[in-house]
Write an enzyme that holds these catalytic residues in place. Structure first.
Site, PDB file in Angstrom:
ATOM      1  N   ASP A 127      -2.959 -52.830  67.211  1.00 31.88           N
ATOM      2  CA  ASP A 127      -2.105 -53.643  66.342  1.00 31.88           C
ATOM      3  C   ASP A 127      -3.639 -54.605  66.034  1.00 31.88           C
ATOM      4  O   ASP A 127      -3.447 -54.747  66.926  1.00 31.88           O
ATOM      5  CB  ASP A 127      -0.765 -53.837  67.182  1.00 31.88           C
ATOM      6  CG  ASP A 127       0.222 -54.665  65.973  1.00 31.88           C
ATOM      7  OD1 ASP A 127       0.911 -53.657  65.412  1.00 31.88           O
ATOM      8  OD2 ASP A 127       0.199 -55.503  65.097  1.00 31.88           O
ATOM      9  N   ASN A 184      16.876 -39.362  54.776  1.00 36.12           N
ATOM     10  CA  ASN A 184      17.579 -40.823  54.592  1.00 36.12           C
ATOM     11  C   ASN A 184      18.403 -40.933  53.791  1.00 36.12           C
ATOM     12  O   ASN A 184      19.738 -41.664  53.594  1.00 36.12           O
ATOM     13  CB  ASN A 184      16.298 -42.136  54.984  1.00 36.12           C
ATOM     14  CG  ASN A 184      16.015 -41.463  56.349  1.00 36.12           C
ATOM     15  OD1 ASN A 184      16.663 -42.454  57.292  1.00 36.12           O
ATOM     16  ND2 ASN A 184      14.486 -43.110  56.106  1.00 36.12           N
ATOM     17  N   PHE A 242      28.259 -40.523  60.537  1.00 34.38           N
ATOM     18  CA  PHE A 242      27.502 -41.167  59.187  1.00 34.38           C
ATOM     19  C   PHE A 242      28.635 -41.959  58.146  1.00 34.38           C
ATOM     20  O   PHE A 242      28.939 -41.636  57.160  1.00 34.38           O
ATOM     21  CB  PHE A 242      26.118 -40.841  58.817  1.00 34.38           C
ATOM     22  CG  PHE A 242      25.053 -41.297  59.769  1.00 34.38           C
ATOM     23  CD1 PHE A 242      23.746 -42.704  59.421  1.00 34.38           C
ATOM     24  CD2 PHE A 242      24.869 -40.995  60.444  1.00 34.38           C
ATOM     25  CE1 PHE A 242      23.692 -43.509  59.425  1.00 34.38           C
ATOM     26  CE2 PHE A 242      23.403 -41.233  61.514  1.00 34.38           C
ATOM     27  CZ  PHE A 242      23.253 -43.117  60.905  1.00 34.38           C
ATOM     28  N   GLY A 257      31.847 -49.231  56.222  1.00 38.08           N
ATOM     29  CA  GLY A 257      31.526 -50.960  56.830  1.00 38.08           C
ATOM     30  C   GLY A 257      30.881 -51.276  56.058  1.00 38.08           C
ATOM     31  O   GLY A 257      31.090 -51.178  54.406  1.00 38.08           O
ATOM     32  N   CYS A 316      15.132 -48.758  57.251  1.00 36.73           N
ATOM     33  CA  CYS A 316      15.265 -47.689  56.778  1.00 36.73           C
ATOM     34  C   CYS A 316      15.485 -46.949  54.742  1.00 36.73           C
ATOM     35  O   CYS A 316      15.114 -46.970  54.429  1.00 36.73           O
ATOM     36  CB  CYS A 316      14.857 -46.856  57.851  1.00 36.73           C
ATOM     37  SG  CYS A 316      13.616 -46.731  59.151  1.00 36.73           S
ATOM     38  N   ARG A 357      15.904 -56.384  59.671  1.00 37.10           N
ATOM     39  CA  ARG A 357      15.790 -56.398  57.832  1.00 37.10           C
ATOM     40  C   ARG A 357      16.763 -55.672  57.072  1.00 37.10           C
ATOM     41  O   ARG A 357      17.029 -54.662  57.192  1.00 37.10           O
ATOM     42  CB  ARG A 357      14.464 -55.139  58.212  1.00 37.10           C
ATOM     43  CG  ARG A 357      13.205 -56.110  58.183  1.00 37.10           C
ATOM     44  CD  ARG A 357      11.998 -54.861  58.621  1.00 37.10           C
ATOM     45  NE  ARG A 357      12.538 -54.259  59.851  1.00 37.10           N
ATOM     46  CZ  ARG A 357      11.007 -53.500  60.628  1.00 37.10           C
ATOM     47  NH1 ARG A 357      10.298 -53.287  59.129  1.00 37.10           N
ATOM     48  NH2 ARG A 357      10.504 -52.810  61.120  1.00 37.10           N
TER      49      ARG A 357
HETATM   50  N1  LIG Z   1      11.748 -48.139  62.971  1.00 38.20           N
HETATM   51  C1  LIG Z   1      12.448 -47.437  62.269  1.00 38.20           C
HETATM   52  O1  LIG Z   1      14.260 -47.432  62.627  1.00 38.20           O
HETATM   53  C2  LIG Z   1      11.683 -46.243  61.855  1.00 38.20           C
HETATM   54  C3  LIG Z   1      12.059 -44.989  61.733  1.00 38.20           C
HETATM   55  C4  LIG Z   1      11.792 -43.854  61.127  1.00 38.20           C
HETATM   56  C5  LIG Z   1      10.831 -44.131  61.014  1.00 38.20           C
HETATM   57  N2  LIG Z   1      10.346 -45.403  60.231  1.00 38.20           N
HETATM   58  C6  LIG Z   1       8.829 -45.567  60.038  1.00 38.20           C
HETATM   59  O2  LIG Z   1       7.891 -45.644  60.446  1.00 38.20           O
HETATM   60  C7  LIG Z   1       7.345 -47.349  60.158  1.00 38.20           C
HETATM   61  C8  LIG Z   1       7.040 -48.019  60.582  1.00 38.20           C
HETATM   62  O3  LIG Z   1       8.470 -49.232  61.127  1.00 38.20           O
HETATM   63  P1  LIG Z   1       8.127 -49.689  62.028  1.00 38.20           P
HETATM   64  O4  LIG Z   1       9.892 -50.293  61.752  1.00 38.20           O
HETATM   65  O5  LIG Z   1       7.847 -49.370  63.299  1.00 38.20           O
HETATM   66  O6  LIG Z   1       7.130 -51.079  61.443  1.00 38.20           O
HETATM   67  P2  LIG Z   1       7.217 -52.397  62.096  1.00 38.20           P
HETATM   68  O7  LIG Z   1       6.874 -53.602  60.872  1.00 38.20           O
HETATM   69  O8  LIG Z   1       7.449 -53.276  63.434  1.00 38.20           O
HETATM   70  O9  LIG Z   1       5.956 -52.341  63.150  1.00 38.20           O
HETATM   71  C9  LIG Z   1       4.489 -52.281  62.254  1.00 38.20           C
HETATM   72  C10 LIG Z   1       3.624 -52.511  62.658  1.00 38.20           C
HETATM   73  O10 LIG Z   1       2.347 -52.579  62.283  1.00 38.20           O
HETATM   74  C11 LIG Z   1       1.033 -52.935  62.563  1.00 38.20           C
HETATM   75  N3  LIG Z   1       0.285 -53.458  61.350  1.00 38.20           N
HETATM   76  C12 LIG Z   1       0.677 -53.393  60.527  1.00 38.20           C
HETATM   77  N4  LIG Z   1      -1.187 -52.929  59.515  1.00 38.20           N
HETATM   78  C13 LIG Z   1      -1.815 -52.276  60.374  1.00 38.20           C
HETATM   79  C14 LIG Z   1      -2.858 -52.473  60.829  1.00 38.20           C
HETATM   80  N5  LIG Z   1      -4.005 -52.321  59.461  1.00 38.20           N
HETATM   81  N6  LIG Z   1      -3.546 -52.373  62.249  1.00 38.20           N
HETATM   82  C15 LIG Z   1      -3.473 -52.011  63.190  1.00 38.20           C
HETATM   83  N7  LIG Z   1      -2.230 -52.824  62.524  1.00 38.20           N
HETATM   84  C16 LIG Z   1      -1.106 -52.860  62.210  1.00 38.20           C
HETATM   85  C17 LIG Z   1       1.901 -54.466  62.426  1.00 38.20           C
HETATM   86  O11 LIG Z   1       1.791 -55.598  62.807  1.00 38.20           O
HETATM   87  C18 LIG Z   1       3.774 -53.771  62.987  1.00 38.20           C
HETATM   88  O12 LIG Z   1       2.873 -54.668  64.831  1.00 38.20           O
HETATM   89  C19 LIG Z   1       7.693 -47.651  58.492  1.00 38.20           C
HETATM   90  O13 LIG Z   1       7.252 -46.616  57.512  1.00 38.20           O
HETATM   91  C20 LIG Z   1       8.965 -46.521  58.544  1.00 38.20           C
HETATM   92  O14 LIG Z   1       9.568 -46.888  57.520  1.00 38.20           O
HETATM   93  C21 LIG Z   1      10.816 -46.932  60.580  1.00 38.20           C
END
Ligand SMILES: NC(=O)c1ccc[n+]([C@@H]2O[C@H](COP(=O)([O-])OP(=O)(O)OC[C@H]3O[C@@H](n4cnc5c(N)ncnc54)[C@H](O)[C@@H]3O)[C@@H](O)[C@H]2O)c1
Length: 432
Positions: free
Chosen positions: A30, A211, A252, A256, A263, A331
């Site tokens: 990260d 989604n 789903f 609510g 997402c 979010r």
């Molecule tokens: N959160 C969910 O439930 C979920 C489920 C399925 C898919 N997704 C998808 O997965 C992706 C990530 O989602 P998330 O919720 O884990 O995001 P998040 O915001 O929790 O995590 C993203 C991480 O990436 C890091 N980051 C950003 N730029 C970076 C870089 N240049 N180098 C290294 N690290 C970097 C950030 O610091 C952060 O810790 C998104 O595209 C989201 O749509 C999320």
């Protein structure tokens, strides 16, 4: 296998820890140093049930390591998963891909041998093609393959979802690479996960279409709930009656508040932009987005009505502010807009959430965080149940509220309508 996750958020950290638990050697990268320091000190910087224990277990075994050094981690890995965020862009409703491209820009310099580069981040169709072109500019020998492997885990259930996924989708244009990824996922496939291979563009679109479809189901039942309220029908009967049809399915279909989270809102919006780009009118998805926006104001109007439009100086307990239970993720939760509407009309809000205090409310006047339910509900005029945490499912309201007259607005239908009326509560719920 030697693998690496770039971005240690909900998706990257959960997947990294779970793959390490399956015996792989995993680097989690990260660019947020604080996050990596925290993880190296054994502390997961966000709440996901079971994750802290899993991280500590695998960190101690040496299979899971954390770093800010992307180049080192990539050089020492065979498979690279990109898991950075893809939020809604500020200028329009498309996916903001600058985090993805920033990572991609760095990758070409780190390709010291053949690498499989996998986008786990949710990215619009053709993003994989663009990533390939960018890396090819500096890596003309093409010592890499770009694959799409969208993630479907749900926050709050993420570890379970990783271990028992309904399906693993691989979008790849290369059989050898598909075989390698299949062997990485083999322990999950053995337990029953379906492994489906399609084109890279196909995998990218499967994620958005999934989604958007789930968001449609939620908005659909929310609108049906509105009709139920007008016609004296219980929306839960409708959900059960519909869900018994296997073509529809019961999940789903719970009415609510507006859907939120990291997402659905951003992915539905981004998909309509993709539609526009390819001159395809995705009218159903556009109307789902509109319906969800309306849902936010609809529930607020309902609160006004419950309080007979007399919001000034009303004391309101807001139970649960996250968009769903078992996560600390705020979010796109509908709670900030509801709370800010109420305090603009001079209500006094006590909020309580099992995942703790939220920065979103820290600077607001007349909004106080309470450490427990008792504190939040004492001498209150209205209790709003906003998030479906387990802790809210069997409350003794008379004991908690300590007031003669108070009202309850249960936005999650956690209580039996009949029973609450029988007990003499001024109880309001959704679609019944
Ligand atoms: N959160 C969910 O439930 C979920 C489920 C399925 C898919 N997704 C998808 O997965 C992706 C990530 O989602 P998330 O919720 O884990 O995001 P998040 O915001 O929790 O995590 C993203 C991480 O990436 C890091 N980051 C950003 N730029 C970076 C870089 N240049 N180098 C290294 N690290 C970097 C950030 O610091 C952060 O810790 C998104 O595209 C989201 O749509 C999320």
């Amino acid at each position: 296998m030697k693998i690496c996750f770039i971005g240690t958020g909900y998706v990257g950290l959960v997947s990294g820890a779970c793959f390490a638990d399956l015996g792989n050697s995993v680097w989690c990268v990260d660019n947020n140093k604080e996050k990596i320091d925290s993880l190296n000190n054994g502390h997961v910087p966000f709440f996901e049930p079971g994750l802290q224990e899993l991280v500590i277990k695998n960190y101690s075994s040496g299979r899971l390591k954390f770093t800010t050094d992307l180049s080192m981690a990539v050089k020492n890995s065979d498979i690279i998963f990109i898991c950075v965020g893809t939020p809604t862009a500020k200028k329009n409703q498309s996916a903001d891909l600058h985090y993805v491209y920033k990572v991609v820009g760095k990758l070409s310099a780190c390709i010291n041998k053949f690498k499989i580069i996998v986008t786990k981040s949710t990215v619009p169709i053709t993003t994989g093609d663009k990533i390939e072109r960018i890396i090819l500019r500096k890596n003309r020998k093409k010592l890499f393959e770009i694959v799409s492997n969208p993630e479907f885990l749900r926050e709050g259930e993420a570890i379970r979802d990783f271990r028992f996924p309904d399906r693993i989708i691989i979008g790849a244009n290369n059989k050898k690479v598909t075989k390698k990824l299949k062997s990485l996922y083999e322990p999950l496939i053995k337990k029953g996960a379906k492994f489906f291979v399609t084109s890279r563009r196909g995998a990218e679109l499967i994620k958005y279409a999934s989604n958007a479809f789930l968001a449609t189901k939620i908005s659909f039942i929310n609108e049906i709930a509105n009709l139920c309220e007008k016609t004296g029908v219980n929306v839960e009967d409708i959900s059960i009656g519909m869900g018994l049809d296997q073509r529809i399915g019961g999940r789903f279909l719970r009415a609510g508040p507006a859907y939120g989270g990291s997402c659905f809102p951003k992915d539905t919006k981004a998909l309509t932009v993709t539609g526009k780009l390819f001159k395809t009118d995705l009218s159903i998805i556009k109307s789902v987005i509109r319906s969800n926006e309306k849902r936010r104001s609809f529930l607020i109007q309902r609160v006004q009505k419950i309080l007979s439009n007399k919001i000034k100086n009303k004391r309101i307990a807001f139970l649960g502010v996250t968009f769903k239970p078992n996560t600390d993720d705020m979010r796109e939760s509908s709670s900030p807009s509801m709370i800010s509407f109420l305090i603009k009309r001079k209500a006094k809000i006590n909020y309580y959430d099992p995942s703790g205090e939220k920065k979103e409310f820290s600077k607001l006047n007349n909004v106080s965080y309470c450490n427990n339910l008792k504190e939040a509900c004492k001498n209150i005029d209205l209790v709003i149940i906003h998030t479906e945490w387990e802790e809210f499912k069997a409350l003794d309201f008379n004991k908690l509220c300590k007031k003669n007259k108070f009202k309850i607005y249960d936005m999650r239908n956690l209580y039996s309508h009949e029973l609450m009326k029988k007990k003499g509560f001024h109880y309001y719920s959704i679609g019944r």
